[in-house]
Design an enzyme around this catalytic site. Structure first.
Site, short mmCIF file in Angstrom:
data_model
loop_
_atom_site.label_atom_id
_atom_site.label_comp_id
_atom_site.label_asym_id
_atom_site.label_seq_id
_atom_site.Cartn_x
_atom_site.Cartn_y
_atom_site.Cartn_z
N LEU A 5 89.42 -67.33 12.80
CA LEU A 5 89.89 -67.38 11.43
C LEU A 5 89.01 -66.60 10.46
O LEU A 5 89.50 -65.81 9.65
CB LEU A 5 89.97 -68.84 10.96
CG LEU A 5 91.03 -69.72 11.63
CD1 LEU A 5 90.76 -71.19 11.33
CD2 LEU A 5 92.42 -69.33 11.15
N SER A 9 64.66 -78.08 1.47
CA SER A 9 65.06 -77.95 2.87
C SER A 9 64.53 -79.08 3.73
O SER A 9 64.86 -79.17 4.92
CB SER A 9 64.55 -76.61 3.43
OG SER A 9 65.15 -75.53 2.75
N SER A 35 86.55 -64.23 10.74
CA SER A 35 86.46 -62.77 10.83
C SER A 35 87.80 -62.13 10.51
O SER A 35 87.86 -61.01 9.99
CB SER A 35 85.97 -62.35 12.22
OG SER A 35 86.88 -62.72 13.24
N VAL A 58 84.58 -58.77 14.96
CA VAL A 58 85.90 -59.41 14.93
C VAL A 58 86.06 -60.23 16.20
O VAL A 58 86.13 -59.68 17.31
CB VAL A 58 87.02 -58.36 14.81
CG1 VAL A 58 88.37 -59.05 14.75
CG2 VAL A 58 86.80 -57.49 13.58
N LYS A 87 94.01 -95.09 -39.22
CA LYS A 87 94.33 -93.70 -38.95
C LYS A 87 93.54 -92.81 -39.90
O LYS A 87 93.44 -93.09 -41.10
CB LYS A 87 95.83 -93.49 -39.13
CG LYS A 87 96.36 -92.14 -38.66
CD LYS A 87 97.89 -92.15 -38.71
CE LYS A 87 98.51 -90.89 -38.15
NZ LYS A 87 99.98 -90.96 -38.10
N CYS A 146 97.94 -90.90 -33.47
CA CYS A 146 98.89 -89.81 -33.60
C CYS A 146 98.31 -88.53 -34.17
O CYS A 146 97.65 -87.77 -33.49
CB CYS A 146 100.10 -90.27 -34.40
SG CYS A 146 101.56 -89.20 -34.17
N TYR A 161 70.75 -69.63 12.73
CA TYR A 161 69.92 -69.02 11.69
C TYR A 161 69.71 -67.54 11.96
O TYR A 161 69.32 -67.14 13.05
CB TYR A 161 68.57 -69.73 11.63
CG TYR A 161 67.71 -69.32 10.46
CD1 TYR A 161 67.82 -69.96 9.23
CD2 TYR A 161 66.79 -68.29 10.58
CE1 TYR A 161 67.04 -69.59 8.16
CE2 TYR A 161 66.00 -67.91 9.51
CZ TYR A 161 66.13 -68.57 8.30
OH TYR A 161 65.35 -68.19 7.24
N GLU A 192 81.27 -74.13 7.27
CA GLU A 192 80.18 -73.93 8.23
C GLU A 192 78.83 -73.98 7.53
O GLU A 192 77.86 -74.51 8.07
CB GLU A 192 80.36 -72.59 8.94
CG GLU A 192 81.60 -72.53 9.81
CD GLU A 192 81.81 -71.16 10.46
OE1 GLU A 192 82.60 -71.08 11.42
OE2 GLU A 192 81.19 -70.18 10.01
N GLU A 221 101.93 -96.57 -32.01
CA GLU A 221 101.56 -96.66 -33.42
C GLU A 221 102.56 -97.56 -34.16
O GLU A 221 103.78 -97.40 -34.02
CB GLU A 221 101.57 -95.24 -33.99
CG GLU A 221 101.26 -95.13 -35.46
CD GLU A 221 101.32 -93.68 -35.93
OE1 GLU A 221 100.80 -93.39 -37.01
OE2 GLU A 221 101.91 -92.84 -35.19
#
Length: 695
Positions: free
Chosen positions: A382, A677, A384, A378, A131, A187, A504, A496, A62
């Protein structure tokens, strides 16, 4: 730019302007009070530096051509005349300079004096903006010298022999750079509840320029940044700010030369404060990202519609930029892991929030359904692992025993001893009800029922062989949930889901509730690292968690000695098939959140992932995340992503189970992503083929 007819854009692939970015500079010259000639030369010197750096916009402070701290000297005719001479010097110099320059000086108009921002480009004055709001409190006395914008009668003025648009309602639009419209304010305008730039942004301005002086007091710099971040964030814009620096009078005030460039609420560049000399900062602003954000933010446009009468009064000033050619590099950080903050403190905070969002979501689902048991498979992998950790914390929060978690490891034809051992160690450490079901007998029966060659002793490891195992695991889990009165907890993650790397109707695609649904693989890894680092479990458990992190990501559906692994390790590698998750998460972020073209994603990926010298690595980037990819590799895996995402996997996303949105994106049809889809991927694949070189 933006027109591909009759040309190939591959030769300029590495030019940032080709990808919807612009380089902007903010300049803080050293000034002399009431010496416009010196200040003009200092301005031109920094303007040349901005030009040499490839910038097309350069912002100055300014009243920078006179210095801000002249007080009543602004009413001296000699100073006002010298200021015009200084402007003429800047205009003449701009003939050989690329950037649009915005400089500050006092201008007499309609018998009043205005504190103005003036846009200069290619030997012309494009516009002058007074301004709007003058501070006249505490240390400020601007109304003693100047009038505010509303006092002006004229909407154009004679300036250096030309008629120039005058007002705070001017939008500077570059006709040859899609999305580049600028607005100038000064400003104090930013400090008001509704700055002039708000209306400019609603009318289409994407880059907001603030020529400021702004003396410094304790704590004020942080407040400036907060104001700018809030304004740029709300306006979905970039915001450039330049405060007065060295050379201003220190009669009663001090100056820190603070310069910043924000893109929305993200700080792209910041100057050194209290410099001893002139400064220039630069950063590359992504106009395409700003446009994409505005395109999706319906409330932004509703707000614009509410002010349509005012916005219709804003005036366009059009100009054409000369764009620099060649590889200019990239002056902005492109995070390798866009779902994860780079700074340790921010990363820890994100992990804490993500973890608790998952826990909160699952706790609500259990409470609402009246179900007190969780059934989970389980694997020792990673996803699970993260889901099981969330389940354990959820039981703790609900005041239920962890024994209510019915956890099953279900080894198949290719389950390794390592992952099976990790699964058992984790289940025992968490104190859940653990069991094992060998799915091979039921899989063999199904393969026999199907007449599959494997049932006759042939080594046929096709998709049917793999999916029979995945399906049997899911079938067991759902029937166990029926029998035990439990809820099947899903484990499949966002990565994923994006790539369709799931069968599916099975556990990584279907469940009663999926806490990982919007958590990408790279964040799953960081969440587990965070659990280790924060010492939430004992040393033995942490050792197991680290072993899981260190294990190759694999579906373990084909026997190790029957895979076609190139490294001879015989591991059925997920990433060898669908690409490194760190790259594919990068692709997913930019394509799903902003809708960027594949060529732009490849450009950003190259800057994030190409070969770096040792000194270029961030200090906080662990060794396991210092992989490097060349452009050909990036293009290959981006092609895989586009085909899988746009053609192969949407039908799986259309029927995703419930799960909480955790971070920057969700692919749930009830959340961030709705798509047919049966779409075709050709426009993405062709753009990638045409516009990204192979090397």
């Amino acid at each position: 730019m933006g027109d591909h007819k009759g040309r190939t854009s591959q030769p300029d692939f590495h030019n940032l302007y080709r990808h919807g970015l612009i380089r902007a500079a903010v300049c803080v010259p050293e000034v002399r009070v009431a010496e416009p000639g010196f200040n003009a030369r200092a301005t031109v010197d920094l303007a040349r530096q901005a030009h040499d750096a490839g910038a097309v916009v350069a912002l100055f402070p300014e009243l920078g051509l006179t210095a801000y701290s002249n007080d009543d000297l602004f009413h001296q005719q000699a100073l006002l005349a010298a200021a015009l001479d200084a402007l003429a010097e800047v205009v003449e110099a701009s003939r050989t300079l690329r950037p649009l320059l915005t400089v500050g000086l006092p201008l007499p108009v309609d018998g009043r004096l205005f504190n103005c921002a003036v846009a200069v480009h290619a030997g012309r004055v494009l516009a002058a903006a007074p301004k709007t709001y003058l501070p006249n409190y505490r240390e400020f006395y601007e109304k003693r010298q100047f009038a505010g914008a509303d006092a002006a009668v004229s909407t154009d003025i004679e300036l250096l022999g030309e008629r120039v648009p005058f007002g705070n309602d001017l939008l500077l639009t570059a006709t040859n750079v899609p999305g580049l419209t600028l607005h100038m304010e000064l400003c104090e305008d930013l400090w008001t509840p509704i700055p002039p730039s708000t209306y400019a942004a609603l009318a289409g301005a994407t880059v907001l320029l603030n020529l400021s002086a702004s003396n410094i007091t304790i704590g004020k710099a942080a407040y400036r940044n907060d104001l700018i971040a809030a304004q740029a964030g709300k306006c979905i814009s970039a915001y450039l700010y330049s405060a007065a620096g060295p050379g201003e009078s220190t009669n009663d005030l001090a100056w820190d030369g603070h310069a910043v460039i924000f893109e929305q609420d993200r700080l792209l560049a910041e100057s050194e404060r209290f410099p001893s000399g002139a400064q220039l900062i630069r950063a590359d602003i992504d106009l395409e990202v700003l446009q994409a954000e505005r395109l999706r933010t319906t409330s932004f446009h509703d707000n614009a519609a509410a002010h349509r009468e005012r916005l219709r009064g804003l005036r366009q000033v059009r100009f054409e930029l000369e764009l620099p050619a060649g590889d200019l590099g990239l002056k902005r950080e492109v995070r390798r892991f866009p779902y994860i903050p780079a700074a340790a403190a921010e990363r820890d905070a994100l992990c804490y929030e993500a973890y608790n969002i998952q826990v909160h979501g699952l706790a609500k689902r259990l409470a609402a359904s009246g179900i007190q048991r969780i059934v989970i498979g389980v694997s020792g992998g990673l996803d699970s692992t993260q889901a099981l950790l969330v389940a354990a914390q959820t039981m703790d929060r609900l005041g239920l025993p962890r024994a209510n978690i019915l956890a099953y490891t279900m080894p198949g034809f290719a389950t390794s001893t390592e992952t099976r051992d990790n699964a058992w160690a984790l289940m025992r450490a968490l104190g859940v009800t653990a069991d094992e079901i060998d799915i091979r007998p039921s899989c063999e029966q199904m393969l026999k029922d199907l007449g599959h060659p494997y049932a006759d002793g042939e080594s046929v490891y096709d998709i049917t062989f793999e999916n029979v195992q995945a399906g049997e695991r899911t079938s067991h889990l759902f029937r166990l949930a029926n029998q035990r009165g439990g809820l099947v907890l899903g484990t499949g993650d966002l990565s994923e889901i994006a790539l369709g790397w799931s069968t599916y109707g099975v556990g990584d695609q279907m469940s009663h509730y999926n806490v990982n649904a919007s958590v990408p693989k790279t964040l799953i890894q960081d969440l587990i690292r965070w659990v280790i680092a924060t010492g939430q479990f004992d040393a033995a458990t942490n050792q197991t968690l680290q072993a899981i992190l260190d294990t190759e990501i694999s579906p373990e559906l084909v026997p190790a000695d029957e895979t076609d692994a190139d490294d001879g390790a015989g591991i059925q590698s997920t990433e060898a098939k669908i690409g490194p998750y760190e790259l594919q998460d990068f692709n997913a972020f930019w394509i799903t959140r902003y809708g960027l073209k594949p060529s732009k994603v490849a450009f950003l990926a190259w800057h994030a992932w190409h070969d770096k010298d040792a000194g270029e690595w961030p200090d906080n980037l662990p060794p396991e995340r210092r992989n490097q990819y060349d452009l050909a590799t990036i293009k290959h895996w981006l092609r895989v992503f586009c085909r899988r995402f746009f053609q192969i996997s949407q039908f799986k996303r259309t029927c995703m189970p419930n799960g909480p949105k955790v971070g920057a994106g969700s692919l749930s049809p009830r959340g961030d992503w709705r798509a047919p889809s049966d779409s075709e991927p050709d426009v993405w694949l062709e753009e990638l083929r045409r516009d990204v070189p192979d090397a």
